[in-house]
Structures are given as structure tokens and as C-alpha cells.
Scaffold this motif. Structure first.
Motif, PDB file in Angstrom:
ATOM      1  N   MET A  62       0.812  -1.213   0.000  1.00 22.62           N
ATOM      2  CA  MET A  62       0.000   0.000   0.000  1.00 22.62           C
ATOM      3  C   MET A  62       0.847   1.265   0.000  1.00 22.62           C
ATOM      4  SD  MET A  62      -3.059  -0.906   2.701  1.00 22.62           S
ATOM      5  CE  MET A  62      -4.109  -2.343   2.513  1.00 22.62           C
ATOM      6  N   ILE A  63       2.107   1.131   0.395  1.00 23.00           N
ATOM      7  CA  ILE A  63       2.985   2.298   0.421  1.00 23.00           C
ATOM      8  C   ILE A  63       3.224   2.832  -0.990  1.00 23.00           C
ATOM      9  CG2 ILE A  63       5.301   3.105   1.046  1.00 23.00           C
ATOM     10  CD1 ILE A  63       5.339   1.003   3.245  1.00 23.00           C
ATOM     11  N   LEU A  64       3.288   1.939  -1.970  1.00 23.86           N
ATOM     12  CA  LEU A  64       3.596   2.354  -3.338  1.00 23.86           C
ATOM     13  C   LEU A  64       2.532   3.287  -3.924  1.00 23.86           C
ATOM     14  CD1 LEU A  64       4.974  -1.042  -4.718  1.00 23.86           C
ATOM     15  CD2 LEU A  64       6.254   0.918  -3.847  1.00 23.86           C
ATOM     16  N   PRO A  65       1.219   2.985  -3.830  1.00 20.93           N
ATOM     17  CA  PRO A  65       0.221   3.951  -4.305  1.00 20.93           C
ATOM     18  C   PRO A  65       0.270   5.265  -3.534  1.00 20.93           C
ATOM     19  CG  PRO A  65      -0.770   1.785  -4.027  1.00 20.93           C
ATOM     20  CD  PRO A  65       0.583   1.718  -3.414  1.00 20.93           C
ATOM     21  N   ALA A  66       0.599   5.197  -2.242  1.00 21.89           N
ATOM     22  CA  ALA A  66       0.708   6.437  -1.455  1.00 21.89           C
ATOM     23  C   ALA A  66       1.814   7.323  -2.016  1.00 21.89           C
ATOM     24  CB  ALA A  66       0.973   6.098   0.010  1.00 21.89           C
ATOM     25  N   ILE A  67       2.935   6.721  -2.373  1.00 19.38           N
ATOM     26  CA  ILE A  67       4.044   7.494  -2.937  1.00 19.38           C
ATOM     27  C   ILE A  67       3.652   8.106  -4.277  1.00 19.38           C
ATOM     28  CG2 ILE A  67       6.385   7.319  -3.864  1.00 19.38           C
ATOM     29  CD1 ILE A  67       6.926   5.151  -1.782  1.00 19.38           C
ATOM     30  N   VAL A  68       2.994   7.314  -5.125  1.00 17.80           N
ATOM     31  CA  VAL A  68       2.584   7.808  -6.444  1.00 17.80           C
ATOM     32  C   VAL A  68       1.624   8.983  -6.313  1.00 17.80           C
ATOM     33  CG1 VAL A  68       1.286   7.214  -8.528  1.00 17.80           C
ATOM     34  CG2 VAL A  68       2.985   5.622  -7.626  1.00 17.80           C
ATOM     35  N   ASP A  69       0.612   8.854  -5.436  1.00 15.71           N
ATOM     36  CA  ASP A  69      -0.340   9.958  -5.252  1.00 15.71           C
ATOM     37  C   ASP A  69       0.336  11.179  -4.628  1.00 15.71           C
ATOM     38  OD1 ASP A  69      -2.573   8.935  -6.428  1.00 15.71           O
ATOM     39  OD2 ASP A  69      -3.473   8.148  -4.592  1.00 15.71           O
ATOM     40  N   PHE A  70       1.284  10.965  -3.736  1.00 17.59           N
ATOM     41  CA  PHE A  70       1.997  12.090  -3.120  1.00 17.59           C
ATOM     42  C   PHE A  70       2.805  12.856  -4.170  1.00 17.59           C
ATOM     43  CE2 PHE A  70       5.706  13.946  -0.994  1.00 17.59           C
ATOM     44  CZ  PHE A  70       5.075  14.697  -0.002  1.00 17.59           C
ATOM     45  N   VAL A  71       3.471  12.127  -5.045  1.00 18.44           N
ATOM     46  CA  VAL A  71       4.242  12.762  -6.120  1.00 18.44           C
ATOM     47  C   VAL A  71       3.320  13.528  -7.064  1.00 18.44           C
ATOM     48  CG1 VAL A  71       5.710  12.306  -8.126  1.00 18.44           C
ATOM     49  CG2 VAL A  71       6.116  11.094  -5.979  1.00 18.44           C
ATOM     50  N   ASP A  72       2.132  12.962  -7.320  1.00 21.78           N
ATOM     51  CA  ASP A  72       1.172  13.620  -8.210  1.00 21.78           C
ATOM     52  C   ASP A  72       0.458  14.792  -7.546  1.00 21.78           C
ATOM     53  OD1 ASP A  72       1.833  11.811 -10.152  1.00 21.78           O
ATOM     54  OD2 ASP A  72       0.042  10.564  -9.920  1.00 21.78           O
ATOM     55  N   GLY A  73       0.683  15.000  -6.238  1.00 24.19           N
ATOM     56  CA  GLY A  73      -0.010  16.054  -5.528  1.00 24.19           C
ATOM     57  C   GLY A  73      -1.458  15.732  -5.249  1.00 24.19           C
ATOM     58  N   ASN A  74      -1.803  14.447  -5.238  1.00 28.76           N
ATOM     59  CA  ASN A  74      -3.178  14.018  -4.984  1.00 28.76           C
ATOM     60  C   ASN A  74      -3.364  13.805  -3.482  1.00 28.76           C
ATOM     61  OD1 ASN A  74      -5.628  12.583  -4.762  1.00 28.76           O
ATOM     62  ND2 ASN A  74      -5.379  11.702  -6.792  1.00 28.76           N
ATOM     63  N   PRO A  75      -4.346  14.467  -2.858  1.00 21.49           N
ATOM     64  CA  PRO A  75      -4.534  14.302  -1.415  1.00 21.49           C
ATOM     65  C   PRO A  75      -4.929  12.894  -0.999  1.00 21.49           C
ATOM     66  CG  PRO A  75      -6.366  15.533  -2.390  1.00 21.49           C
ATOM     67  CD  PRO A  75      -5.322  15.414  -3.447  1.00 21.49           C
ATOM     68  N   GLU A  76      -5.289  12.045  -1.968  1.00 20.88           N
ATOM     69  CA  GLU A  76      -5.676  10.673  -1.643  1.00 20.88           C
ATOM     70  C   GLU A  76      -4.494   9.857  -1.121  1.00 20.88           C
ATOM     71  OE1 GLU A  76      -8.634   9.344  -1.590  1.00 20.88           O
ATOM     72  OE2 GLU A  76      -9.690  11.094  -2.370  1.00 20.88           O
ATOM     73  N   TRP A  77      -3.279  10.414  -1.191  1.00 21.30           N
ATOM     74  CA  TRP A  77      -2.130   9.666  -0.685  1.00 21.30           C
ATOM     75  C   TRP A  77      -2.285   9.355   0.800  1.00 21.30           C
ATOM     76  CZ3 TRP A  77       1.023  11.073   3.315  1.00 21.30           C
ATOM     77  CH2 TRP A  77       0.949  12.392   3.766  1.00 21.30           C
ATOM     78  N   SER A  78      -2.985  10.253   1.510  1.00 21.24           N
ATOM     79  CA  SER A  78      -3.170  10.038   2.947  1.00 21.24           C
ATOM     80  C   SER A  78      -4.053   8.825   3.219  1.00 21.24           C
ATOM     81  CB  SER A  78      -3.768  11.286   3.596  1.00 21.24           C
ATOM     82  OG  SER A  78      -5.038  11.586   3.026  1.00 21.24           O
ATOM     83  N   VAL A  79      -4.943   8.503   2.281  1.00 24.22           N
ATOM     84  CA  VAL A  79      -5.802   7.323   2.444  1.00 24.22           C
ATOM     85  C   VAL A  79      -4.937   6.063   2.491  1.00 24.22           C
ATOM     86  CG1 VAL A  79      -7.541   5.889   1.327  1.00 24.22           C
ATOM     87  CG2 VAL A  79      -7.807   8.378   1.368  1.00 24.22           C
ATOM     88  N   GLN A 162      -9.773   8.604 -15.846  1.00 26.13           N
ATOM     89  CA  GLN A 162      -9.780   9.814 -15.026  1.00 26.13           C
ATOM     90  C   GLN A 162      -9.429   9.547 -13.563  1.00 26.13           C
ATOM     91  OE1 GLN A 162     -10.219  12.497 -16.849  1.00 26.13           O
ATOM     92  NE2 GLN A 162     -10.685  11.189 -18.614  1.00 26.13           N
ATOM     93  N   LEU A 163      -9.233   8.294 -13.192  1.00 25.36           N
ATOM     94  CA  LEU A 163      -8.966   7.969 -11.795  1.00 25.36           C
ATOM     95  C   LEU A 163      -7.532   8.336 -11.411  1.00 25.36           C
ATOM     96  CD1 LEU A 163     -10.669   4.473 -11.309  1.00 25.36           C
ATOM     97  CD2 LEU A 163     -11.424   6.679 -10.417  1.00 25.36           C
ATOM     98  N   PRO A 164      -7.293   8.610 -10.114  1.00 28.52           N
ATOM     99  CA  PRO A 164      -5.918   8.867  -9.654  1.00 28.52           C
ATOM    100  C   PRO A 164      -5.018   7.657  -9.911  1.00 28.52           C
ATOM    101  CG  PRO A 164      -7.522   9.500  -7.977  1.00 28.52           C
ATOM    102  CD  PRO A 164      -8.282   8.765  -9.030  1.00 28.52           C
ATOM    103  N   ARG A 165      -3.759   7.932 -10.173  1.00 29.67           N
ATOM    104  CA  ARG A 165      -2.833   6.837 -10.483  1.00 29.67           C
ATOM    105  C   ARG A 165      -2.634   5.903  -9.290  1.00 29.67           C
ATOM    106  NH1 ARG A 165       2.583   8.290 -13.388  1.00 29.67           N
ATOM    107  NH2 ARG A 165       2.964   9.475 -11.468  1.00 29.67           N
ATOM    108  N   GLY A 166      -2.809   6.418  -8.084  1.00 30.73           N
ATOM    109  CA  GLY A 166      -2.662   5.570  -6.908  1.00 30.73           C
ATOM    110  C   GLY A 166      -3.676   4.442  -6.887  1.00 30.73           C
ATOM    111  N   ILE A 167      -4.938   4.765  -7.200  1.00 27.95           N
ATOM    112  CA  ILE A 167      -5.989   3.743  -7.242  1.00 27.95           C
ATOM    113  C   ILE A 167      -5.711   2.748  -8.359  1.00 27.95           C
ATOM    114  CG2 ILE A 167      -8.426   3.351  -7.795  1.00 27.95           C
ATOM    115  CD1 ILE A 167      -8.077   4.265  -4.984  1.00 27.95           C
ATOM    116  N   LEU A 168      -5.299   3.235  -9.523  1.00 30.79           N
ATOM    117  CA  LEU A 168      -5.001   2.338 -10.644  1.00 30.79           C
ATOM    118  C   LEU A 168      -3.841   1.410 -10.306  1.00 30.79           C
ATOM    119  CD1 LEU A 168      -5.299   4.860 -13.629  1.00 30.79           C
ATOM    120  CD2 LEU A 168      -6.993   3.180 -12.881  1.00 30.79           C
ATOM    121  N   LEU A 169      -2.828   1.952  -9.631  1.00 32.70           N
ATOM    122  CA  LEU A 169      -1.690   1.120  -9.236  1.00 32.70           C
ATOM    123  C   LEU A 169      -2.092   0.089  -8.206  1.00 32.70           C
ATOM    124  CD1 LEU A 169       1.315   0.491  -9.415  1.00 32.70           C
ATOM    125  CD2 LEU A 169       1.727   2.235  -7.667  1.00 32.70           C
TER     126      LEU A 169
END
Length: 522
Positions: A62-79, A162-169
Motif C-alpha cells: 500500500m505504500i507504493l500507491p501512497a508514494i505515487v499519489d503524493f508525487v502527483d499532488g493528490n490528497p488521496e495519498w493520505s488514504v 480519469q482515476l488517480p494513479r494511486g488507485i489504478l496502481l
């Protein structure tokens, strides 16, 4: 006065007339182990310990999608950060609280651990979907996660582009993790549990020549290396074919795991690239072959994989099916020969290996093509691969049984010995295979009839049941076909299909036996 469990003596054990003494002794030892309070508690702690380790391992991914969303500036990284912390805390606490020096399990506890692990990890894996801003209910999240871990590929999500890359990953990681879990289960667990004729593929037998490597840990390490290496190679070829690095990595994980999750609603057709389609065809086929044979290929004095019975049969089956569909598309729909071959090869391999990718709506290809593709749905790949379905070796054994029966009608007093890859087929293996095929068909029928009772049309019900139990992904028709998804189905229908996915992936009996009242009696 506190109750103290005592171990019964041999005289108090039930006896069975006509039962060989060695079988009776095995039954006595088996029952006695559960009357020994210390052993029972130790094995239950071992189950919780291993389950805790598995939850902890899943939380690391689960850490990997968090990193991807954080890099993308997506607040979903905290999820993903929160779900990582919660699941890791739970997993580590469970492992440390039940740490045990001896984690050997008997057959009964192995059944329980396998069923509990797949169901429990599906619940944990659903947390990011529920907590994130996806609008998914727990039913949808559980369905998506089960479909991912079992590498089925059915989805309730739309607007993937259109989904965040974190969810797709995360979707891709679920299938990639599920794929290696399926391989390990097929190599190490199902043969030990004697499920569906899998005892034919035991790697730790008394004959040392049957051993791939001297230790189970070496086998597991080699499988992970091969699985990771092929995934990396697939990603490189996808990237060279025109995908972005992220798309290449995500699709490589879902290709080799024969899962079929894509980053686009249009699946592989989104890229409109023959090079990508041929890459997908090749690596889906590699994912449908036994992974232990890749290890044998690099060892001395080992046969090449296509010289084994089931691999040769699968390659021949795929080639014939592809030729038939390609000829149909060329003659009936006017496709150019190379285009027909490319479309046929990709979609035939996708269905036979139960991947579920699509480059076209094959439901519009006409009656012959649709009928043949539907039959391919239940075939599946080789045992020891990431593919689902009935598996090629079971069809081979069923054909041997039919041939022996026909010959026995002609020569009633003759004795015919059946062998598979040089190994004798015992009555136990034959019985297990036939029971498995019967249970597969019966499960599809029961789920299909239940879906009809929930208001689904016949095509959706029968194809949905078949693709769920065979772990294929898309079905047929306008609702769940290659151009649709499972979002519009009711919650009861989604739960039925999720159960079908788990039953098919766990080879039915691994899950069903846990729900028998006699399983819990001591």
C-alpha cells in the motif's frame, strides 16, 4: 472443577470394518492430535501468526500507491498512508502475539489457513477503495478486491482514464500479488491437500528426481525471481510499444498475473497498437504456463516445457482455436489475414489464460466465434500458472478416462493402466479430477440460476457465473461484456459472483470444507 482435556486411548477410537490398518492408524493419529490441547493451541497460533505476516506484507504494498499519489499532488495519498498504518499495526500485532517456533500445520489447519487468508486479505485490500473518494460501497470494494486478488479481472469501476494513479496502481498490485499467491498455492498447498487431482503435481515426493530444488524455500525464492523477471521484461516491451512507464508497469503486473485490470475503460484497445497486442499475447501465454518449468529450463538435464503433456496440449489447443477464429473473421467479417490473426490470437489467449483483456467486442463476431469463445472460458491454462479455469490437465485426464471406458467395452477383461507424464493415475487422482469437474459445472449452474432469480437476463447470468468461477473477467452481452462492466448489477448479484471467484480460485473444496459442521468438531 476446571475441565481438563484428555487424550483418548486407542481402545476408545472408533473402528471401521473393512478399513486397512494403515488408514485406521492415520485416522487415529489425526483425531488424537486434536485431543492434545497443546498441539491444537499451537496450530491455531501458527495460523494467526502466518495470517498476521500476510496482512503485514500486503500493507507494505500500500505504500507504493501512497508514494505515487503524493508525487502527483493528490490528497488521496493520505488514504493509503492511513490504511498502511492500520493494516500493518494489525498484522504485526497478530504476528507478534502469536509468534511460535513451530509453524507446521496438519491438513485440517492448512485448509483453514488458506480459506481465511484469501477472505481476510480481500477485506484488508478493500479498505483503500472504501476510504478513498471513489464513491464505492463496501460491496463494490470487496468485489473489486476479490476480483483483483483472484486475478479474475471483473470490475465495477468506470472512467478509469480519469482515476488517480494511486488507485489504478493499487488495482494492478492486487492482481500481481494475487498472481504469485496463486502460484505458491498451486505448487505447495493444493497438492498437499489432495484437491482436484493436484496431488499429481507434488514436488516433494520420495523420488528425488521429482524435486525441482532440495528445499521449499529455494522453490519459493526461484518462483518470485522468475515472476518478477518476467514482469519486468513485459513492462519493458510494453514501454517500447508505446505505453508510458506507468502504463507499462501497471499492465505488466496484470498481464503476467493473467488478471486483466487496465488503466483505461477500453482495455488494451485504448492503445491501438499491434506491437502492444502481440506483447500482451506473448506474456499472457507465458503467465498461463507452469512457472516451475521456467525453473527447470535453466537447470541441467531438464526437458523443455513444451515437451510436457499439459504444456504441449495447451499450446496446440490455443493454436487450433486461434486458427479457427482467425479464419472465421477473415471469411465472414472481411478482416485482412494478419489483422484477423492478431485479433484472434490476442482474444483467444486472453480468454484461455483467463486474463480478460479485450481489443474488440468479440460478442459481435457472430454465432460461431461467440460460441467457441464461451467454451474457451472454462478451459483455463496449466496447473502451477496464474490462470484459472478447469485446467488443461483435467481435460486430458477426463479424455483418458473416456478412452479407457470405451476400450473396456470392447475388451471387458483387459486391464488398462493410465499414466500422465510417466506417472500412474491412481483411483484417488481420477476420482478427485472427476469430482472437481462435476463441482465446477454444478457451481456455475447454481450461481447462474441464482442470478436469473435476481432478474438478470440469461446471457448475463450464465456468462457471469462462468467467468466468475473460471476467474476470466468479462462475460458476454451488453451488460458485462467486453464493452461493459459489473457496476449495474445488484449487491446480491455482486456477492454471489465474488463467492464464485473465491470458490473457483481456491479449487472449491479448500473453501467449502471449512463450512462443513464436521470440520469444526473435535
Amino acid at each position: 472443577m476446571p475441565y481438563t482435556a484428555t487424550r483418548p486411548t486407542l481402545a476408545t477410537q472408533p473402528t471401521f470394518s473393512g478399513t486397512p490398518s494403515r488408514v485406521a492408524a492415520k485416522s487415529v493419529d489425526f483425531r488424537a492430535s486434536f485431543w492434545n490441547d497443546g498441539n491444537a493451541v499451537g496450530e491455531e497460533r501458527a495460523i494467526l501468526f502466518v495470517f498476521g505476516l500476510l496482512v503485514s506484507a500486503l500493507s507494505v504494498f500500500m505504500i507504493l500507491p501512497a508514494i505515487v499519489d503524493f508525487v502527483d499532488g493528490n490528497p488521496e495519498w493520505s488514504v493509503f498512508a492511513w490504511t498502511t498504518a492500520i493494516s500493518m499495526f494489525f498484522g504485526i500485532a497478530l504476528a507478534l502475539g502469536n509468534a511460535h517456533s513451530d509453524i507446521r500445520l496438519d491438513q485440517r489447519h492448512a485448509f483453514l489457513l488458506t480459506a481465511a487468508s484469501w477472505i481476510g486479505l480481500s477485506v484488508v485490500g478493500a479498505l483503500p477503495f472504501v476510504i478513498a473518494d471513489t464513491g464505492m460501497s463496501f460491496t463494490d470494494a470487496f468485489f473489486e478486491t476479490v476480483s483483483g486478488l483472484t486475478t479474475t479481472g471483473s470490475t465495477v469501476m468506470s472512467d478509469l482514464d480519469q482515476l488517480p494513479r494511486g488507485i489504478l496502481l493499487w488495482r494492478a498490485l492486487l492482481q500481481w500479488v494475487g498472481g504469485i499467491g496463486i502460484i505458491v498455492m498451486a505448487v505447495a498447498i493444493l497438492p498437499f491437500l489432495n484437491v482436484g487431482g493436484m496431488q499429481l503435481f507434488r514436488t516433494e515426493s520420495s523420488d528425488r528426481s521429482d524435486k525441482i530444488m532440495p528445499k521449499a524455500s529455494a522453490i519459493a525464492t526461484a518462483l518470485v525471481v522468475v515472476y518478477g523477471g518476467l514482469s519486468a521484461a513485459c513492462a519493458i516491451f510494453y514501454w517500447l510499444g508505446g505505453m508510458t512507464p506507468f502504463e507499462a508497469i501497471a499492465h505488466a503486473m496484470t498481464t503476467l498475473s493473467t488478471g486483466g485490470y487496465s488503466t483505461s475503460d477500453a482495455s488494451i484497445a485504448h492503445f491501438a497498437s499491434p506491437a502492444i497486442e502481440w506483447t500482451g499475447t506473448a506474456f499472457m501465454l507465458l503467465g498461463g504456463l507452469p512457472f516451475v518449468l521456467y525453473i527447470r529450463m535453466v537447470q541441467a538435464n531438464r526437458d523443455w516445457p513444451w515437451r510436457t503433456s499439459q504444456v504441449g496440449a495447451m499450446l496446440a489447443f490455443v493454436a487450433i482455436s486461434t486458427a479457427c477464429i482467425a479464419a472465421w473473421l477473415s471469411l465472414e467479417d472481411g478482416y485482412a489475414a494478419l489483422d484477423a490473426l492478431r485479433l484472434a490470437a490476442f482474444n483467444v489467449v486472453s480468454i484461455v489464460t483467463t486474463t480478460g483483456y479485450a481489443t474488440a467486442d468479440y460478442g459481435t463476431w457472430g454465432g460461431f466465434a461467440v460460441g467457441l469463445l464461451f467454451l474457451l472460458t472454462v478451459v483455463g491454462g496449466c496447473t502451477g500458472s496464474t490462470a484459472g479455469g478447469i485446467k488443461i490437465f483435467r481435460f486430458q485426464i477426463a479424455a483418458m478416462i473416456l478412452r479407457r471406458h470405451m476400450r473396456s467395452l470392447i475388451y471387458p477383461h483387459a486391464v488398462f493402466v493410465m499414466t500422465y507424464d510417466g506417472k500412474p493415475l491412481t483411483d484417488d487422482i481420477v476420482r478427485s479430477v472427476m469430482i472437481f469437474i462435476f463441482t465446477f459445472v454444478l457451481t456455475v449452474i447454481v450461481i447462474a440460476v441464482s442470478l436469473l432469480g435476481l432478474g438478470l437476463d440469461f446471457v448475463t447470468a450464465i456468462s457471469g457465473a462462468a467467468t466468475a468461477v473460471a476467474n476470466v473477467g468479462p462475460g458476454f452481452g451488453p451488460v458485462i461484456g467486453p464493452s461493459g462492466n459489473f457496476m449495474s448489477l445488484s449487491d446480491p448479484a455482486k456477492w454471489l459472483l465474488a463467492i464464485g471467484m473465491l470458490l473457483g480460485r481456491l479449487e472449491f473444496f479448500t473453501l467449502l470444507v471449512v463450512f462443513m459442521p464436521s470440520f469444526w468438531r473435535t
